[in-house]
Design a protein around this motif. Structure first.
Motif, PDB file in Angstrom:
ATOM      1  N   THR A 193      80.056  80.667  63.843  1.00  0.00           N
ATOM      2  CA  THR A 193      79.543  79.946  65.124  1.00  0.00           C
ATOM      3  C   THR A 193      80.632  80.148  66.115  1.00  0.00           C
ATOM      4  O   THR A 193      81.828  80.209  66.194  1.00  0.00           O
ATOM      5  CB  THR A 193      79.808  78.472  64.483  1.00  0.00           C
TER       6      THR A 193
ATOM      7  N   GLY B 240      75.726  77.103  66.310  1.00  0.00           N
ATOM      8  CA  GLY B 240      76.060  76.559  64.838  1.00  0.00           C
ATOM      9  C   GLY B 240      74.735  76.353  64.097  1.00  0.00           C
ATOM     10  O   GLY B 240      74.521  76.391  63.076  1.00  0.00           O
ATOM     11  N   GLY B 241      73.667  75.659  64.906  1.00  0.00           N
ATOM     12  CA  GLY B 241      72.559  75.170  64.267  1.00  0.00           C
ATOM     13  C   GLY B 241      71.552  76.399  63.846  1.00  0.00           C
ATOM     14  O   GLY B 241      70.642  76.183  63.270  1.00  0.00           O
TER      15      GLY B 241
ATOM     16  N   VAL C 217      80.699  77.458  59.450  1.00  0.00           N
ATOM     17  CA  VAL C 217      79.847  76.376  60.420  1.00  0.00           C
ATOM     18  C   VAL C 217      80.571  75.105  60.215  1.00  0.00           C
ATOM     19  O   VAL C 217      80.987  74.629  59.047  1.00  0.00           O
ATOM     20  CB  VAL C 217      78.277  76.469  60.074  1.00  0.00           C
TER      21      VAL C 217
ATOM     22  N   ASP D 209      79.084  69.030  60.341  1.00  0.00           N
ATOM     23  CA  ASP D 209      77.992  68.368  61.216  1.00  0.00           C
ATOM     24  C   ASP D 209      76.728  69.024  61.181  1.00  0.00           C
ATOM     25  O   ASP D 209      75.701  68.206  60.879  1.00  0.00           O
ATOM     26  CB  ASP D 209      78.719  67.926  62.464  1.00  0.00           C
ATOM     27  N   VAL D 210      76.574  70.105  61.312  1.00  0.00           N
ATOM     28  CA  VAL D 210      75.340  70.901  61.281  1.00  0.00           C
ATOM     29  C   VAL D 210      74.800  70.890  59.827  1.00  0.00           C
ATOM     30  O   VAL D 210      73.524  70.520  59.901  1.00  0.00           O
ATOM     31  CB  VAL D 210      75.828  72.414  61.634  1.00  0.00           C
TER      32      VAL D 210
ATOM     33  N   GLU E  30      73.407  67.392  59.292  1.00  0.00           N
ATOM     34  CA  GLU E  30      72.177  66.973  60.331  1.00  0.00           C
ATOM     35  C   GLU E  30      71.021  67.935  59.772  1.00  0.00           C
ATOM     36  O   GLU E  30      69.724  67.250  59.801  1.00  0.00           O
ATOM     37  CB  GLU E  30      72.432  67.519  61.754  1.00  0.00           C
ATOM     38  N   GLN E  31      71.194  69.154  59.354  1.00  0.00           N
ATOM     39  CA  GLN E  31      70.079  70.048  58.764  1.00  0.00           C
ATOM     40  C   GLN E  31      69.805  69.361  57.426  1.00  0.00           C
ATOM     41  O   GLN E  31      68.750  70.248  56.700  1.00  0.00           O
ATOM     42  CB  GLN E  31      70.347  71.403  58.966  1.00  0.00           C
TER      43      GLN E  31
ATOM     44  N   TYR F  27      72.543  63.915  66.956  1.00  0.00           N
ATOM     45  CA  TYR F  27      72.474  63.744  65.465  1.00  0.00           C
ATOM     46  C   TYR F  27      71.323  62.954  64.731  1.00  0.00           C
ATOM     47  O   TYR F  27      71.864  61.986  64.450  1.00  0.00           O
ATOM     48  CB  TYR F  27      73.759  63.756  64.888  1.00  0.00           C
TER      49      TYR F  27
END
Length: 214
Positions: free
Chosen positions: A7, A51-52, A68, A71-72, A75-76, A115
């Motif tokens: 990232t 990151g995403g 990464v 948080d990513v 969220e994913q 998020y």
């Protein structure tokens, strides 16, 4: 050769000293200029991504490992790839708003966030139905201009919140940087992956021990 999706930005900057402590020459990464694909010797290649997109590269098999933020991953909703907590990028999700905000107010509230999945899960656990507005830019603006009643965001020190007269009403889950892996690569390249993971793990443990002694 192992390929790592790293990232860009803060995660990248914090990963470099860790990789160097594992004996990896990161000078090409430090002096990358505008390059996005950077070989580090003959055994490692770093691909700089947002990151995403880390899991996208992993899922499509073009990289073996990824670095990464959790948080990513949260969220994913895909944490099954985690190999190691790197103990960097440590911060936390928070619920924040103006001082007069009442989190227990009876009406349906509007929450601004980058998020939406994490926010939805947080309020669902409390049995609250909220309207979620996804914001890509400065989330702190939302309660200031009346777009949202409150925000769910990330903070490390709380400085930005204080500077915008926002108060933290709840602390959600912690966040840190993680090493993730492509499951197929874990089978096919385990003899290359695990020595690197073991070096990183030993380095992290040494760092954490040093922190406790300090």
């Amino acid at each position: 050769m192992l390929k790592i999706a790293l990232t860009k930005g803060r995660v990248e900057e914090q990963a470099i000293p860790l990789l160097e402590a594992c004996g990896i020459d990161c000078e090409p990464l430090r002096n990358k200029k505008r390059k996005l694909v950077i070989p580090l010797g003959d055994d490692l290649e770093v691909i700089l991504v947002k990151g995403g997109d880390v899991l996208t590269y992993l899922n499509n098999g073009v990289v073996d490992l990824g670095i990464v933020g959790s948080d990513v991953l949260d969220e994913q909703q895909n944490v099954g790839y985690e190999l190691l907590d790197l103990k960097t990028g440590v911060c936390r999700f928070i619920l924040a708003s103006l001082a007069e905000y009442n989190p227990d107010e009876g009406r349906r509230q509007t929450i601004g966030t980058k998020y939406p999945n994490i926010t939805k899960e947080y309020f669902a656990k409390q049995g609250k139905d909220v309207e979620i507005i996804k914001i890509e830019g400065s989330v702190e603006l939302a309660p200031l201009i009346g777009l949202a009643d409150a925000i769910v965001d990330i903070t490390e020190t709380g400085t930005t919140l204080r500077e915008n007269n926002l108060k933290i009403f709840d602390w959600l889950r912690p966040i840190s940087t993680r090493l993730v892996v492509n499951p197929l690569a874990l089978k096919q390249k385990r003899n290359e992956i695990f020595p690197l993971v073991n070096k990183m793990k030993a380095t992290i443990e040494e760092r954490e021990a040093a922190k406790k002694e300090a």
